[in-house]
Design an enzyme around this catalytic site. Structure first.
Site, PDB file in Angstrom:
ATOM      1  N   ARG A 161       0.830  -1.231   0.000  1.00 56.41           N
ATOM      2  CA  ARG A 161       0.000   0.000   0.000  1.00 56.41           C
ATOM      3  C   ARG A 161       0.860   1.275   0.000  1.00 56.41           C
ATOM      4  O   ARG A 161       0.540   2.266   0.643  1.00 56.41           O
ATOM      5  CB  ARG A 161      -0.946   0.037   1.213  1.00 56.41           C
ATOM      6  CG  ARG A 161      -1.936  -1.067   1.266  1.00 56.41           C
ATOM      7  CD  ARG A 161      -2.978  -1.032   0.146  1.00 56.41           C
ATOM      8  NE  ARG A 161      -3.820  -2.198   0.247  1.00 56.41           N
ATOM      9  CZ  ARG A 161      -3.543  -3.370  -0.347  1.00 56.41           C
ATOM     10  NH1 ARG A 161      -2.476  -3.508  -1.115  1.00 56.41           N
ATOM     11  NH2 ARG A 161      -4.351  -4.397  -0.211  1.00 56.41           N
ATOM     12  N   SER A 211     -10.831  -0.148   3.958  1.00 54.55           N
ATOM     13  CA  SER A 211     -10.224  -0.376   5.279  1.00 54.55           C
ATOM     14  C   SER A 211      -9.545   0.917   5.709  1.00 54.55           C
ATOM     15  O   SER A 211      -8.889   1.561   4.890  1.00 54.55           O
ATOM     16  CB  SER A 211      -9.153  -1.458   5.201  1.00 54.55           C
ATOM     17  OG  SER A 211      -9.740  -2.670   4.841  1.00 54.55           O
ATOM     18  N   GLU A 301      -4.439   3.792   5.990  1.00 53.83           N
ATOM     19  CA  GLU A 301      -4.302   3.501   4.555  1.00 53.83           C
ATOM     20  C   GLU A 301      -4.997   4.625   3.777  1.00 53.83           C
ATOM     21  O   GLU A 301      -4.592   4.999   2.690  1.00 53.83           O
ATOM     22  CB  GLU A 301      -4.991   2.161   4.272  1.00 53.83           C
ATOM     23  CG  GLU A 301      -4.904   1.707   2.847  1.00 53.83           C
ATOM     24  CD  GLU A 301      -5.454   0.297   2.663  1.00 53.83           C
ATOM     25  OE1 GLU A 301      -5.246  -0.568   3.548  1.00 53.83           O
ATOM     26  OE2 GLU A 301      -6.119   0.059   1.638  1.00 53.83           O
TER      27      GLU A 301
HETATM   28  C1  FAD Z   1     -15.910  -0.120  -0.513  1.00 53.68           C
HETATM   29  C2  FAD Z   1     -14.414   0.046  -0.700  1.00 53.68           C
HETATM   30  C3  FAD Z   1     -13.598  -1.059  -0.831  1.00 53.68           C
HETATM   31  C4  FAD Z   1     -12.216  -0.918  -1.005  1.00 53.68           C
HETATM   32  N1  FAD Z   1     -11.439  -2.028  -1.139  1.00 53.68           N
HETATM   33  C5  FAD Z   1     -10.109  -1.897  -1.345  1.00 53.68           C
HETATM   34  C6  FAD Z   1      -9.286  -3.050  -1.526  1.00 53.68           C
HETATM   35  O1  FAD Z   1      -9.750  -4.187  -1.512  1.00 53.68           O
HETATM   36  N2  FAD Z   1      -7.956  -2.861  -1.714  1.00 53.68           N
HETATM   37  C7  FAD Z   1      -7.397  -1.616  -1.762  1.00 53.68           C
HETATM   38  O2  FAD Z   1      -6.170  -1.513  -1.957  1.00 53.68           O
HETATM   39  N3  FAD Z   1      -8.152  -0.509  -1.596  1.00 53.68           N
HETATM   40  C8  FAD Z   1      -9.493  -0.615  -1.397  1.00 53.68           C
HETATM   41  N4  FAD Z   1     -10.267   0.491  -1.223  1.00 53.68           N
HETATM   42  C9  FAD Z   1      -9.639   1.822  -1.196  1.00 53.68           C
HETATM   43  C10 FAD Z   1      -9.687   2.563  -2.562  1.00 53.68           C
HETATM   44  O3  FAD Z   1     -10.729   2.098  -3.353  1.00 53.68           O
HETATM   45  C11 FAD Z   1      -8.396   2.396  -3.317  1.00 53.68           C
HETATM   46  O4  FAD Z   1      -7.347   2.933  -2.571  1.00 53.68           O
HETATM   47  C12 FAD Z   1      -8.450   3.077  -4.697  1.00 53.68           C
HETATM   48  O5  FAD Z   1      -7.383   2.584  -5.464  1.00 53.68           O
HETATM   49  C13 FAD Z   1      -8.392   4.608  -4.635  1.00 53.68           C
HETATM   50  O6  FAD Z   1      -8.590   5.122  -5.950  1.00 53.68           O
HETATM   51  P1  FAD Z   1      -9.316   6.520  -6.182  1.00 53.68           P
HETATM   52  O7  FAD Z   1      -9.258   6.816  -7.649  1.00 53.68           O
HETATM   53  O8  FAD Z   1     -10.669   6.532  -5.586  1.00 53.68           O
HETATM   54  O9  FAD Z   1      -8.363   7.496  -5.405  1.00 53.68           O
HETATM   55  P2  FAD Z   1      -8.790   8.793  -4.553  1.00 53.68           P
HETATM   56  O10 FAD Z   1      -9.483   8.347  -3.319  1.00 53.68           O
HETATM   57  O11 FAD Z   1      -9.471   9.762  -5.421  1.00 53.68           O
HETATM   58  O12 FAD Z   1      -7.352   9.349  -4.151  1.00 53.68           O
HETATM   59  C14 FAD Z   1      -6.520   8.613  -3.286  1.00 53.68           C
HETATM   60  C15 FAD Z   1      -5.101   9.212  -3.350  1.00 53.68           C
HETATM   61  O13 FAD Z   1      -4.573   8.976  -4.658  1.00 53.68           O
HETATM   62  C16 FAD Z   1      -4.122  10.197  -5.217  1.00 53.68           C
HETATM   63  N5  FAD Z   1      -4.388  10.119  -6.662  1.00 53.68           N
HETATM   64  C17 FAD Z   1      -5.529   9.743  -7.271  1.00 53.68           C
HETATM   65  N6  FAD Z   1      -5.369   9.805  -8.609  1.00 53.68           N
HETATM   66  C18 FAD Z   1      -4.109  10.225  -8.832  1.00 53.68           C
HETATM   67  C19 FAD Z   1      -3.345  10.486 -10.030  1.00 53.68           C
HETATM   68  N7  FAD Z   1      -3.835  10.332 -11.252  1.00 53.68           N
HETATM   69  N8  FAD Z   1      -2.076  10.920  -9.882  1.00 53.68           N
HETATM   70  C20 FAD Z   1      -1.529  11.078  -8.643  1.00 53.68           C
HETATM   71  N9  FAD Z   1      -2.193  10.849  -7.486  1.00 53.68           N
HETATM   72  C21 FAD Z   1      -3.477  10.425  -7.602  1.00 53.68           C
HETATM   73  C22 FAD Z   1      -4.961  11.276  -4.542  1.00 53.68           C
HETATM   74  O14 FAD Z   1      -4.301  12.532  -4.560  1.00 53.68           O
HETATM   75  C23 FAD Z   1      -5.095  10.717  -3.134  1.00 53.68           C
HETATM   76  O15 FAD Z   1      -3.969  11.050  -2.350  1.00 53.68           O
HETATM   77  C24 FAD Z   1     -11.643   0.372  -1.050  1.00 53.68           C
HETATM   78  C25 FAD Z   1     -12.480   1.502  -0.910  1.00 53.68           C
HETATM   79  C26 FAD Z   1     -13.843   1.343  -0.747  1.00 53.68           C
HETATM   80  C27 FAD Z   1     -14.710   2.566  -0.621  1.00 53.68           C
END
Ligand code: FAD
Length: 312
Positions: A161, A211, A301
């Site tokens: 992570r 999480s 996380e």
């Molecule tokens: C119901 C649920 C289940 C989940 N299950 C998992 C799981 O099984 N495993 C897991 O690892 N995670 C899980 N997550 C967490 C989350 O979905 C992941 O971390 C996901 O990859 C985040 O992507 P996002 O586009 O929503 O990022 P965001 O939440 O929009 O951003 C997260 C971070 O990434 C940065 N970021 C986003 N896009 C970019 C870019 N293009 N360039 C640079 N930085 C960027 C942002 O600045 C921020 O700091 C879960 C979340 C939920 C709500």
């Protein structure tokens, strides 16, 4: 022409449904729009924050004094077993594409919300697969000349992570993978199996950021602490943060509109009216109890935006 908005309510676009106002907000769907948005921020001397699906964010109730750039640049391009994907592509879209085109290695990431860029930033993973496993390169924005430059997998310093992007905050523009061939029917079945397990933990409509705390890599825990932890708690070399939180009574606790899931101690849920402050305080209180009982500092996380580090 950029469609900039003032005072945009971030609770509308986070899966947690929490977050104050962003001073400025814009959605970008092309690389040119991304450049325009960055140039605008630079011209205004305004910091900017690139986000994807908002599924891993805890944003303060006071909001963010910056330009929030919501990345919706999408495309998946295939060349035999090589995939190039724009970073705003929903991860699920990439997973579905690879499964239907008989490409393996991403199918177990099914059901993780958010974009490919967000997944690379946090090195997302589930059920033994991680986004970085078959990633060959990441194209990032060079903010000096507003072109892209490529980092190969080892440059990205991927870890559990974790990635270099958590330090540099470079904007991820495109991601490149080299995948193996696989049988689409088998891949689909694997994805379905994962999804049915996920639905138990994350029922549809749940307001959470996944999480909250990172699990712990068992080999990184000092021996004197590890010896006090029942060995059966360690799964695939990781000590789940949820197991420690459960030991300090976190399951089912509620405070000011935030609930810790009765079935999973590392799942903090907004019941609808919760604030970032309530969420933060509850998480901090249980992190402290874990620290007191086990001597272990839990690390979030979830990305805390405009909030102090939890350990302080
Ligand atoms: C119901 C649920 C289940 C989940 N299950 C998992 C799981 O099984 N495993 C897991 O690892 N995670 C899980 N997550 C967490 C989350 O979905 C992941 O971390 C996901 O990859 C985040 O992507 P996002 O586009 O929503 O990022 P965001 O939440 O929009 O951003 C997260 C971070 O990434 C940065 N970021 C986003 N896009 C970019 C870019 N293009 N360039 C640079 N930085 C960027 C942002 O600045 C921020 O700091 C879960 C979340 C939920 C709500």
């Amino acid at each position: 022409m950029l469609q900039l908005e003032d005072n945009y309510p971030m609770n509308q676009i986070t899966t947690l449904g929490i977050g104050g106002l962003a001073k400025k907000f814009v959605v970008v769907t092309t690389f040119e729009e991304l450049i325009e948005a960055v140039e605008y921020a630079q011209g205004q001397r305004l910091p900017y924050l690139v986000i994807g699906g908002g599924s891993n964010l805890l944003i303060s109730d006071e909001g963010v004094d910056c330009l929030v750039i919501k990345n919706e640049m999408t495309a998946v391009v295939q060349n035999d077993t090589e995939i190039t994907v724009k970073s705003g592509t929903p991860l699920q879209e990439l997973v579905d594409y690879t499964i239907s085109h008989g490409l393996a290695d991403l199918q177990k990431l099914t059901g993780i919300p958010g974009t490919v860029g967000g997944a690379v930033y946090g090195n997302a993973g589930a059920y033994g697969q991680t986004i970085s496993d078959h990633l060959t390169a990441v194209s990032v924005l060079n903010t000096n000349n507003l072109t892209t430059e490529q980092l190969n997998n080892s440059d990205c310093l991927f870890n559990y992570r974790d990635s270099i992007f958590k330090k540099t905050h470079d904007t991820i523009v495109e991601v490149h993978f080299q995948l193996e061939r696989g049988d689409p029917h088998i891949l689909q079945q694997e994805a379905r199996d994962v999804l049915s397990k996920r639905l138990v933990k994350y029922p549809p409509g749940i307001k959470c950021p996944g999480s909250f705390f990172k699990n712990l890599v068992a080999s990184e825990i000092p021996q004197e602490i590890l010896k006090n932890i029942p060995q059966e708690k360690i799964v695939f070399g990781k000590l789940p943060a949820g197991a420690l939180l459960e030991e300090v009574g976190a399951k089912g606790q509620k405070s000011d509109g935030i609930e810790i899931a009765p079935y999973h101690a590392n799942l903090f849920i907004n019941q609808g009216s919760g604030s970032a402050k309530a969420f933060y305080n509850l998480a901090k209180a249980y992190a402290l109890k874990v620290k007191e009982k086990f001597g272990i500092t839990l690390e979030p996380e979830v990305q805390l935006i405009n909030l102090p580090p939890l350990a302080k």
